[in-house]
Design a protein around this motif. Structure first.
Motif, PDB file in Angstrom:
ATOM      1  N   ALA A   1      80.364  95.865  51.257  1.00 15.30           N
ATOM      2  CA  ALA A   1      80.733  96.182  52.636  1.00 15.30           C
ATOM      3  C   ALA A   1      79.713  97.134  53.266  1.00 15.30           C
ATOM      4  N   LEU A   2      79.305  98.177  52.529  1.00 12.99           N
ATOM      5  CA  LEU A   2      78.330  99.121  53.075  1.00 12.99           C
ATOM      6  C   LEU A   2      76.976  98.463  53.282  1.00 12.99           C
ATOM      7  N   ASP A   3      76.540  97.665  52.331  1.00 16.08           N
ATOM      8  CA  ASP A   3      75.249  96.990  52.472  1.00 16.08           C
ATOM      9  C   ASP A   3      75.265  96.006  53.637  1.00 16.08           C
ATOM     10  N   ALA A   4      76.385  95.290  53.811  1.00 16.76           N
ATOM     11  CA  ALA A   4      76.478  94.367  54.944  1.00 16.76           C
ATOM     12  C   ALA A   4      76.440  95.126  56.268  1.00 16.76           C
ATOM     13  N   TRP A   5      77.131  96.260  56.336  1.00 16.12           N
ATOM     14  CA  TRP A   5      77.126  97.054  57.575  1.00 16.12           C
ATOM     15  C   TRP A   5      75.731  97.579  57.881  1.00 16.12           C
ATOM     16  N   ILE A   6      75.025  98.083  56.872  1.00 17.54           N
ATOM     17  CA  ILE A   6      73.678  98.602  57.090  1.00 17.54           C
ATOM     18  C   ILE A   6      72.715  97.481  57.463  1.00 17.54           C
ATOM     19  N   THR A   7      72.836  96.325  56.797  1.00 13.86           N
ATOM     20  CA  THR A   7      71.964  95.195  57.125  1.00 13.86           C
ATOM     21  C   THR A   7      72.155  94.742  58.565  1.00 13.86           C
ATOM     22  N   ALA A   8      73.417  94.646  58.986  1.00 18.26           N
ATOM     23  CA  ALA A   8      73.677  94.250  60.366  1.00 18.26           C
ATOM     24  C   ALA A   8      73.229  95.330  61.349  1.00 18.26           C
TER      25      ALA A   8
ATOM     26  N   ARG B   1      64.985 106.143  64.262  1.00 18.59           N
ATOM     27  CA  ARG B   1      65.856 107.015  63.477  1.00 18.59           C
ATOM     28  C   ARG B   1      66.812 106.191  62.616  1.00 18.59           C
ATOM     29  N   ILE B   2      67.394 105.148  63.207  1.00 14.98           N
ATOM     30  CA  ILE B   2      68.308 104.288  62.445  1.00 14.98           C
ATOM     31  C   ILE B   2      67.551 103.580  61.332  1.00 14.98           C
ATOM     32  N   ARG B   3      66.374 103.070  61.657  1.00 17.38           N
ATOM     33  CA  ARG B   3      65.594 102.363  60.644  1.00 17.38           C
ATOM     34  C   ARG B   3      65.095 103.284  59.544  1.00 17.38           C
ATOM     35  N   THR B   4      65.124 104.575  59.790  1.00 15.21           N
ATOM     36  CA  THR B   4      64.693 105.536  58.777  1.00 15.21           C
ATOM     37  C   THR B   4      65.856 106.042  57.936  1.00 15.21           C
ATOM     38  N   LEU B   5      66.971 106.388  58.589  1.00 17.51           N
ATOM     39  CA  LEU B   5      68.080 107.024  57.878  1.00 17.51           C
ATOM     40  C   LEU B   5      68.958 106.037  57.127  1.00 17.51           C
ATOM     41  N   LEU B   6      69.200 104.855  57.694  1.00 12.49           N
ATOM     42  CA  LEU B   6      70.129 103.927  57.053  1.00 12.49           C
ATOM     43  C   LEU B   6      69.644 103.447  55.686  1.00 12.49           C
ATOM     44  N   PRO B   7      68.357 103.116  55.505  1.00 12.89           N
ATOM     45  CA  PRO B   7      67.930 102.792  54.142  1.00 12.89           C
ATOM     46  C   PRO B   7      68.124 103.942  53.160  1.00 12.89           C
ATOM     47  N   LEU B   8      67.900 105.194  53.624  1.00 15.24           N
ATOM     48  CA  LEU B   8      68.154 106.339  52.760  1.00 15.24           C
ATOM     49  C   LEU B   8      69.635 106.442  52.414  1.00 15.24           C
ATOM     50  N   LEU B   9      70.493 106.210  53.420  1.00 15.86           N
ATOM     51  CA  LEU B   9      71.931 106.228  53.167  1.00 15.86           C
ATOM     52  C   LEU B   9      72.330 105.149  52.175  1.00 15.86           C
ATOM     53  N   ARG B  10      71.728 103.973  52.273  1.00 15.04           N
ATOM     54  CA  ARG B  10      72.042 102.895  51.333  1.00 15.04           C
ATOM     55  C   ARG B  10      71.650 103.272  49.906  1.00 15.04           C
ATOM     56  N   ASN B  11      70.495 103.896  49.752  1.00 14.20           N
ATOM     57  CA  ASN B  11      70.065 104.301  48.406  1.00 14.20           C
ATOM     58  C   ASN B  11      70.985 105.367  47.822  1.00 14.20           C
ATOM     59  N   VAL B  12      71.366 106.346  48.643  1.00 16.34           N
ATOM     60  CA  VAL B  12      72.255 107.401  48.164  1.00 16.34           C
ATOM     61  C   VAL B  12      73.614 106.816  47.778  1.00 16.34           C
ATOM     62  N   ALA B  13      74.146 105.908  48.618  1.00 16.13           N
ATOM     63  CA  ALA B  13      75.440 105.288  48.312  1.00 16.13           C
ATOM     64  C   ALA B  13      75.364 104.481  47.027  1.00 16.13           C
ATOM     65  N   PHE B  14      74.251 103.784  46.812  1.00 16.85           N
ATOM     66  CA  PHE B  14      74.104 102.991  45.588  1.00 16.85           C
ATOM     67  C   PHE B  14      74.110 103.895  44.359  1.00 16.85           C
ATOM     68  N   VAL B  15      73.399 105.008  44.434  1.00 16.23           N
ATOM     69  CA  VAL B  15      73.356 105.926  43.292  1.00 16.23           C
ATOM     70  C   VAL B  15      74.737 106.518  43.015  1.00 16.23           C
TER      71      VAL B  15
ATOM     72  N   VAL C   1      53.051 108.223  61.867  1.00 18.84           N
ATOM     73  CA  VAL C   1      53.954 108.225  60.709  1.00 18.84           C
ATOM     74  C   VAL C   1      54.106 106.794  60.200  1.00 18.84           C
ATOM     75  N   GLU C   2      53.779 106.603  58.919  1.00 17.97           N
ATOM     76  CA  GLU C   2      53.897 105.267  58.336  1.00 17.97           C
ATOM     77  C   GLU C   2      55.081 105.144  57.387  1.00 17.97           C
ATOM     78  N   ALA C   3      55.486 106.225  56.751  1.00 19.55           N
ATOM     79  CA  ALA C   3      56.596 106.155  55.795  1.00 19.55           C
ATOM     80  C   ALA C   3      57.266 107.510  55.712  1.00 19.55           C
ATOM     81  N   LEU C   4      58.565 107.465  55.421  1.00 19.01           N
ATOM     82  CA  LEU C   4      59.364 108.678  55.270  1.00 19.01           C
ATOM     83  C   LEU C   4      60.193 108.562  54.010  1.00 19.01           C
ATOM     84  N   THR C   5      60.221 109.628  53.245  1.00 20.52           N
ATOM     85  CA  THR C   5      61.169 109.734  52.143  1.00 20.52           C
ATOM     86  C   THR C   5      61.976 110.998  52.360  1.00 20.52           C
ATOM     87  N   ILE C   6      62.869 111.259  51.434  1.00 18.31           N
ATOM     88  CA  ILE C   6      63.697 112.454  51.565  1.00 18.31           C
ATOM     89  C   ILE C   6      62.879 113.716  51.302  1.00 18.31           C
ATOM     90  N   ARG C   7      61.651 113.568  50.790  1.00 15.31           N
ATOM     91  CA  ARG C   7      60.835 114.731  50.424  1.00 15.31           C
ATOM     92  C   ARG C   7      59.524 114.821  51.172  1.00 15.31           C
TER      93      ARG C   7
END
Length: 732
Positions: free
Chosen positions: A483-490, A507-521, A591-597
């Motif tokens: 459900a979370l992955d489908a919501w983020i993908t859409a 901002r959405i394209r930057t934060l949502l992939p980070l949110l998906r990774n955190v939720a997966f972990v 800016v080409e890439a962003l990580t949490i660090r």
């Protein structure tokens, strides 16, 4: 005393299938089979054995009465003790999956020695030896046995010779082959003729076997035994002929060459298999048990019952390709084919695996004493259930594929539709798994394994409880993740605006992939903890150890923690995003890439810089809100300043009307006026507001047009080149 133990054990086996099942289900009814009743009848028919059994039962009754004297425990306490689980059972149930499996395997190992024969194999062999010796020690027993075997061998030889004569006659009366062009009428006629000629030997066998004992003055028991022993051979020959006859039905679709090969090589082996199965059933008949002894009959039956699946595995090894061709040829696994056609193709492709599985199940059921039918009947029912289950699963998959194709044809799927599509996919998978489980339970039921009854026992609860919990934990985690992955993908997909599509914000394209990774972990960690807990592993020390390790890592990597915390706040505050042009003071670029660090920027020379967030003290972002370009023109001191300001305003309006730059300009050119007057000239300025990063292109166009208009109108620009001046009069 051995006789007494054997009789008591026989009575117990006649009442219940397992001793442990009797303790847990004392109210359940069980119908004893003919073999166990026959063993009890044999004991009761013998006067000496019956009297000995009665005497030992009376002694047992007296000893039981004496042991019950002084037992003052109320009946209610005894009842509650037998109905309530013991502390050991509670420990097993709550001990996790490993404990439950260990307890279940221990129970199986405890029950195994007596499950197949009702007594340990060494005890059964000693009983069989004693029964055979007692019968051979009877006066004239050996001479009678030799005479019976000699006369019976002559009878079986006569039956075999007669069968060969009938088969030789039959081959002359049937067609050599049936081609693919043969009509249905011809095929049916050939099958009927061949089947009739295959049944004739069986009738002759029965007639000769019934006539032969009267010719040689067999006793009543000897005549029955002769007929009974003749039946397996007769059935084997007849079954071989019937199988060969019915294979003719496949000649048109499979080809006569394949059918003829199966008739020559496969049909005789099938006949032998049926003959062995028939002999196993006859071994426990009352006549055989009376002649050879109950223990001998039981051992012989066990050997023949195990020989049936063993011989079936030999047939599978020798003719797996032949049977596969007979099943698969003419069918396909194409998605456009029907569910039945695909099911037949799948079963034909994997039939050898099913055959081996059925053989192992049959051997296991026979060893554990749960066999409830013949090998072939159980295999046929299991195959039918498997085909039906596969057809149902295939139909569900085709329906799901159609829905997926319809969804993929849409230009864009909303968040709600995407989530529902993913959840419906989970529902379809759950239905398919449920169908497979139901089919498995039914197949096991056919093989004498009562899964439902086992689930109600303490061993079943101790195994199924943790397994169900593990499946539930994984299903919940999977559902949440889908459900979370489908919501983020859409949410990351393009949004429809008017007649076109618009990209999501950076901002959405930057934060949502980070949110998906955190939720997966997080979901993975919680799922692992839940699975380990249900396996019976104490996770408290693991969690405490992980906390200590995390604390140590935190102290040892303070800079890393600072980078992560700073980066988290920068991302949450939307300070920068992918694609922004920024300047950190010592480095500038896109800016080409962003990580949490870290943030990665590429400068104008093409170099890629990786900058930890903790080193960023001040940040200049040129990609937010709007951009401003300041227009400055240095005029000559003799120039008409008013005219120049009008030209600058006209140029600004002209550029704003230009379709190439109209979309980039937010506000008209703001004329500031004369900004500076000096010996170098007069500086006039203005500013124009544009979209982010568009000010430079708009400014260059304004400068180009301004220079052209000033030259056209003859308005001079300031000339900073100072020429040579001649000396004044005071210098001469």
């Amino acid at each position: 005393m051995k006789l007494f133990k054997a009789a008591v054990l026989t009575i117990m086996l006649a009442v219940t299938p397992f001793a442990s099942m009797a303790q847990e289900h004392s109210q359940a009814k069980f119908i004893p089979d003919a073999a166990k009743l026959g063993s009890l009848i044999d004991i009761l028919k013998d006067d000496a054995l019956r009297q000995q059994l009665i005497g030992e039962l009376e002694q047992l009754q007296k000893a039981k009465s004496d042991s019950e004297v002084g037992n003052t425990k109320p009946a209610e306490t005894e009842a509650s003790r037998t109905t309530q689980p013991t502390a050991e059972e509670d420990a097993v149930i709550s001990g996790g999956l490993f404990t439950g499996i260990s307890s279940w395997l221990g129970d199986l190992g405890h029950r195994l020695p007596t499950a197949a024969l009702g007594a340990p194999i060494d005890v059964k062999v000693l009983q069989a030896e004693a029964q055979v010796n007692r019968r051979l020690d009877a006066p004239g027993a050996i001479e009678n046995l030799k005479g019976f075997m000699l006369r019976s061998a002559l009878g079986w030889a006569a039956i075999t010779a007669l069968a060969l004569i009938i088969f030789a006659f039959a081959k002359r009366r049937i067609r050599a082959r049936v081609g693919k062009t043969a009509s249905n009428k011809v095929v049916i006629r050939e099958v009927v003729i061949r089947a009739f000629l295959a049944v004739v030997p069986f009738l002759v066998f029965i007639a000769v076997a019934s006539f032969w004992p009267g010719l040689w003055n067999y006793s009543e028991v000897g005549a029955k035994i002769f007929v009974v022993l003749s039946v397996p051979f007769a059935i084997a020959i007849t079954t071989s002929g019937l199988v060969s006859s019915f294979l003719v039905f496949l000649a048109r679709s499979k080809g006569w060459r394949l059918v003829a090969y199966a008739q020559r090589r496969l049909s005789p082996l099938v006949g032998i298999l049926i003959g062995i199965a028939t002999a196993g059933s006859i071994a426990v008949s009352p006549d055989i048990r009376s002649a050879a002894g109950p223990a001998t009959s039981d051992i012989l039956s066990l050997i023949l019952d195990i020989a049936v699946p063993a011989f079936a595995m030999l047939i599978i090894v020798l003719h797996r390709r032949t049977v596969r061709s007979l099943i698969v040829r003419g069918h396909s696994n194409d998605s456009e084919r029907s569910a039945y056609d695909r099911a037949i193709f799948w079963v034909g492709t994997h039939w050898q695996h099913f055959g081996f599985a059925f053989a192992v199940l049959n051997i296991g059921a026979r060893i554990f004493g749960t066999q409830s039918g013949s090998f072939l009947a159980q295999s046929s029912l299991s195959v039918a259930v498997i085909v039906l289950a596969f057809m149902a699963v295939t139909s569900i998959r085709r329906f799901e594929a159609k829905r997926e194709a319809a969804a993929n044809r849409r230009l864009r799927i909303g968040v709600r539709a995407e989530v529902l599509r993913r959840l419906s996919s989970i529902l379809y998978r759950a239905i398919q798994v449920a169908l497979v489980l139901i089919a498995s339970v039914l197949c096991l039921r056919f093989w004498g394994i009562d899964v439902a009854g086992w689930l109600s026992t303490s061993a079943g609860i101790s195994v199924v409880g943790p397994v169900s919990s593990i499946v539930l934990v994984m299903l919940i985690a999977w559902t949440l993740w889908v459900a979370l992955d489908a919501w983020i993908t859409a949410a990351l997909s393009e949004s429809q605006v008017g007649g076109g599509f618009q990209q999501r914000s950076a901002r959405i394209r930057t934060l949502l992939p980070l949110l998906r990774n955190v939720a997966f972990v997080v979901l993975s960690v919680l799922t692992v903890i839940g699975v380990l807990a249900n396996l019976g592993i104490n996770v408290a020390p693991l969690i405490a150890g992980a906390g200590v390790v995390g604390l140590a890592v935190g102290f040892g990597s303070q800079q890393l923690v600072q980078d992560v915390i700073t980066g988290l706040f920068i991302l949450l505050e939307d300070t920068l995003a992918i694609g922004d042009v920024i300047d950190t003071g010592d480095r500038a670029g896109t800016v080409e890439a962003l990580t949490i660090r870290t943030v990665k920027i590429r400068d104008g020379d093409g170099a890629l810089h990786t900058i930890p967030f903790s080193t960023v003290k001040a940040l200049k972002n040129s990609s937010r809100g709007f951009g401003v370009y300041t227009v400055g023109v240095m005029l000559d001191q003799r120039a008409d300043v008013g005219k120049a300001l009008e030209v600058l305003k006209e140029v600004g309006d002209e550029v704003r009307r230009d379709p190439k730059y109209a979309a980039s300009i937010i506000a008209p050119l703001d004329i500031w006026g004369v900004d500076q007057v000096g010996p170098d000239g007069i500086l006039i300025k203005g500013a124009i507001k544009t979209r982010p990063l568009q000010q430079y292109g708009v400014g260059r166009e304004i400068n180009r047009k301004m220079n052209f208009r000033l030259q056209e109108l003859g308005i001079p620009l300031a000339n900073r080149n100072v020429g040579w001046l001649p000396p004044g009069p005071e210098l001469t």
